[in-house]
Motif scaffolding. Structure first.
Motif, mmCIF file in Angstrom:
data_model
loop_
_atom_site.group_PDB
_atom_site.id
_atom_site.type_symbol
_atom_site.label_atom_id
_atom_site.label_comp_id
_atom_site.label_asym_id
_atom_site.label_seq_id
_atom_site.Cartn_x
_atom_site.Cartn_y
_atom_site.Cartn_z
ATOM 1 N N SER A 101 145.058 -62.082 -1.764
ATOM 2 C CA SER A 101 143.669 -61.679 -1.688
ATOM 3 C C SER A 101 143.468 -60.803 -0.458
ATOM 4 C CB SER A 101 142.758 -62.912 -1.622
ATOM 5 O OG SER A 101 142.758 -63.446 -0.317
ATOM 6 N N SER A 102 142.227 -60.414 -0.249
ATOM 7 C CA SER A 102 141.895 -59.567 0.901
ATOM 8 C C SER A 102 141.836 -60.355 2.210
ATOM 9 C CB SER A 102 140.553 -58.869 0.666
ATOM 10 O OG SER A 102 139.524 -59.829 0.528
ATOM 11 N N TRP A 103 141.860 -61.662 2.113
ATOM 12 C CA TRP A 103 141.758 -62.520 3.298
ATOM 13 C C TRP A 103 143.031 -63.311 3.465
ATOM 14 C CZ3 TRP A 103 138.841 -61.897 7.194
ATOM 15 C CH2 TRP A 103 138.603 -62.923 8.113
ATOM 16 N N TYR A 104 143.369 -63.682 4.701
ATOM 17 C CA TYR A 104 144.682 -64.276 4.956
ATOM 18 C C TYR A 104 144.660 -65.798 4.967
ATOM 19 C CZ TYR A 104 142.742 -63.670 9.686
ATOM 20 O OH TYR A 104 141.915 -63.642 10.781
ATOM 21 N N ASN A 105 143.848 -66.378 4.130
ATOM 22 C CA ASN A 105 143.896 -67.827 3.969
ATOM 23 C C ASN A 105 144.298 -68.232 2.563
ATOM 24 O OD1 ASN A 105 141.559 -66.989 2.761
ATOM 25 N ND2 ASN A 105 140.286 -68.622 3.555
ATOM 26 N N TYR A 106 144.882 -67.307 1.824
ATOM 27 C CA TYR A 106 145.431 -67.614 0.516
ATOM 28 C C TYR A 106 146.942 -67.471 0.575
ATOM 29 C CZ TYR A 106 140.795 -67.635 -1.586
ATOM 30 O OH TYR A 106 139.504 -67.942 -1.907
ATOM 31 N N GLY A 107 147.619 -67.773 -0.497
ATOM 32 C CA GLY A 107 149.070 -67.724 -0.514
ATOM 33 C C GLY A 107 149.622 -66.308 -0.527
ATOM 34 N N MET A 108 150.904 -66.217 -0.221
ATOM 35 C CA MET A 108 151.612 -64.946 -0.209
ATOM 36 C C MET A 108 152.498 -64.862 -1.446
ATOM 37 S SD MET A 108 152.558 -64.846 3.843
ATOM 38 C CE MET A 108 152.434 -66.611 4.153
ATOM 39 N N ASP A 109 152.482 -63.683 -2.100
ATOM 40 C CA ASP A 109 153.214 -63.589 -3.357
ATOM 41 C C ASP A 109 154.379 -62.610 -3.347
ATOM 42 O OD1 ASP A 109 150.652 -61.620 -5.200
ATOM 43 O OD2 ASP A 109 151.524 -61.380 -3.189
ATOM 44 N N TYR A 110 154.448 -61.735 -2.358
ATOM 45 C CA TYR A 110 155.583 -60.814 -2.269
ATOM 46 C C TYR A 110 156.068 -60.740 -0.820
ATOM 47 C CZ TYR A 110 154.697 -59.215 -7.022
ATOM 48 O OH TYR A 110 154.540 -59.169 -8.376
ATOM 49 N N TRP A 111 157.400 -60.620 -0.691
ATOM 50 C CA TRP A 111 158.043 -60.596 0.620
ATOM 51 C C TRP A 111 158.999 -59.413 0.691
ATOM 52 C CZ3 TRP A 111 157.650 -64.975 4.072
ATOM 53 C CH2 TRP A 111 156.839 -66.003 3.568
ATOM 54 N N GLY A 112 159.205 -58.906 1.888
ATOM 55 C CA GLY A 112 160.228 -57.905 2.099
ATOM 56 C C GLY A 112 161.581 -58.555 2.295
ATOM 57 N N GLN A 113 162.574 -57.723 2.591
ATOM 58 C CA GLN A 113 163.953 -58.231 2.744
ATOM 59 C C GLN A 113 164.232 -58.688 4.169
ATOM 60 O OE1 GLN A 113 163.183 -55.060 3.029
ATOM 61 N NE2 GLN A 113 164.323 -54.467 4.868
ATOM 62 N N GLY A 114 163.355 -58.321 5.090
ATOM 63 C CA GLY A 114 163.484 -58.775 6.477
ATOM 64 C C GLY A 114 164.199 -57.784 7.377
ATOM 65 N N THR A 115 163.899 -57.881 8.665
ATOM 66 C CA THR A 115 164.577 -57.092 9.686
ATOM 67 C C THR A 115 164.899 -58.008 10.854
ATOM 68 O OG1 THR A 115 164.499 -55.047 11.001
ATOM 69 C CG2 THR A 115 162.440 -56.280 10.809
ATOM 70 N N LEU A 116 166.114 -57.914 11.365
ATOM 71 C CA LEU A 116 166.589 -58.833 12.393
ATOM 72 C C LEU A 116 166.190 -58.350 13.784
ATOM 73 C CD1 LEU A 116 168.293 -61.285 13.289
ATOM 74 C CD2 LEU A 116 170.288 -59.766 13.242
ATOM 75 N N VAL A 117 165.593 -59.247 14.528
ATOM 76 C CA VAL A 117 165.273 -59.007 15.938
ATOM 77 C C VAL A 117 166.094 -59.976 16.774
ATOM 78 C CG1 VAL A 117 163.474 -59.149 17.712
ATOM 79 C CG2 VAL A 117 162.946 -58.170 15.458
ATOM 80 N N THR A 118 166.863 -59.435 17.705
ATOM 81 C CA THR A 118 167.681 -60.253 18.595
ATOM 82 C C THR A 118 167.264 -59.972 20.026
ATOM 83 O OG1 THR A 118 169.536 -60.151 17.047
ATOM 84 C CG2 THR A 118 170.013 -60.842 19.309
ATOM 85 N N VAL A 119 166.849 -61.021 20.725
ATOM 86 C CA VAL A 119 166.429 -60.893 22.116
ATOM 87 C C VAL A 119 167.488 -61.573 22.979
ATOM 88 C CG1 VAL A 119 164.601 -61.263 23.794
ATOM 89 C CG2 VAL A 119 164.033 -60.967 21.359
ATOM 90 N N SER A 120 168.215 -60.763 23.706
ATOM 91 C CA SER A 120 169.335 -61.293 24.484
ATOM 92 C C SER A 120 169.708 -60.314 25.584
ATOM 93 C CB SER A 120 170.536 -61.528 23.574
ATOM 94 O OG SER A 120 171.666 -61.922 24.324
ATOM 95 N N SER A 121 170.192 -60.888 26.682
ATOM 96 C CA SER A 121 170.674 -60.034 27.770
ATOM 97 C C SER A 121 172.170 -59.804 27.648
ATOM 98 C CB SER A 121 170.336 -60.663 29.117
ATOM 99 O OG SER A 121 170.827 -61.987 29.180
#
Length: 121
Positions: A101-121
């Motif tokens: 829906s237009s508001w973010y209190n309903y369920g999610m129906d589609y997802w992307g494949q993702g992108t990896l974030v690595t935080v490290s020194s």
């Protein structure tokens, strides 16, 4: 066909910044709320942030509040996540997802494949 394609992940040092993008297609982007969800290695899914269809209302998990900013450009069908002051515990695969829906209190129906974030020194 609904498609969500994330980009912008990578390796960054603690305290650094990254901006993730999610290119959407196959639906009327401006009609739906969107979100970012992450999954750290070996852990479950964690909702990070949501934004309503018009971009005027946002919400954040306590773990990222004050450091991350969600935004959208409906003319470009693109969702963003600006991540500042990154911590090692922000390391995860980040997914964008479409709400039903237009508001973010309903369920999610589609997802992307993702992108990896690595935080490290």
């Amino acid at each position: 066909e609904v498609q969500l394609v994330e980009s912008g992940g990578g390796l960054v040092q603690p305290g650094g910044s990254l901006r993730l993008s999610c290119a959407a297609s196959g639906f009327t982007f401006g009609n739906y709320a969107m979100s970012w969800v992450r999954q750290a290695p070996g852990k479950g899914l964690e909702w990070v942030s949501g934004i309503d269809s018009g971009g005027g209302s946002t919400s954040y998990a306590d773990s990222v509040k004050g450091r991350f900013t969600i935004s959208r450009d409906n003319a470009k069908n693109t969702l963003y996540l600006q991540m500042n002051s990154l911590k090692p515990e922000d390391t995860a695969v980040y997914y964008c997802a479409k709400y039903m829906s237009s508001w973010y209190n309903y369920g999610m129906d589609y997802w992307g494949q993702g992108t990896l974030v690595t935080v490290s020194s």
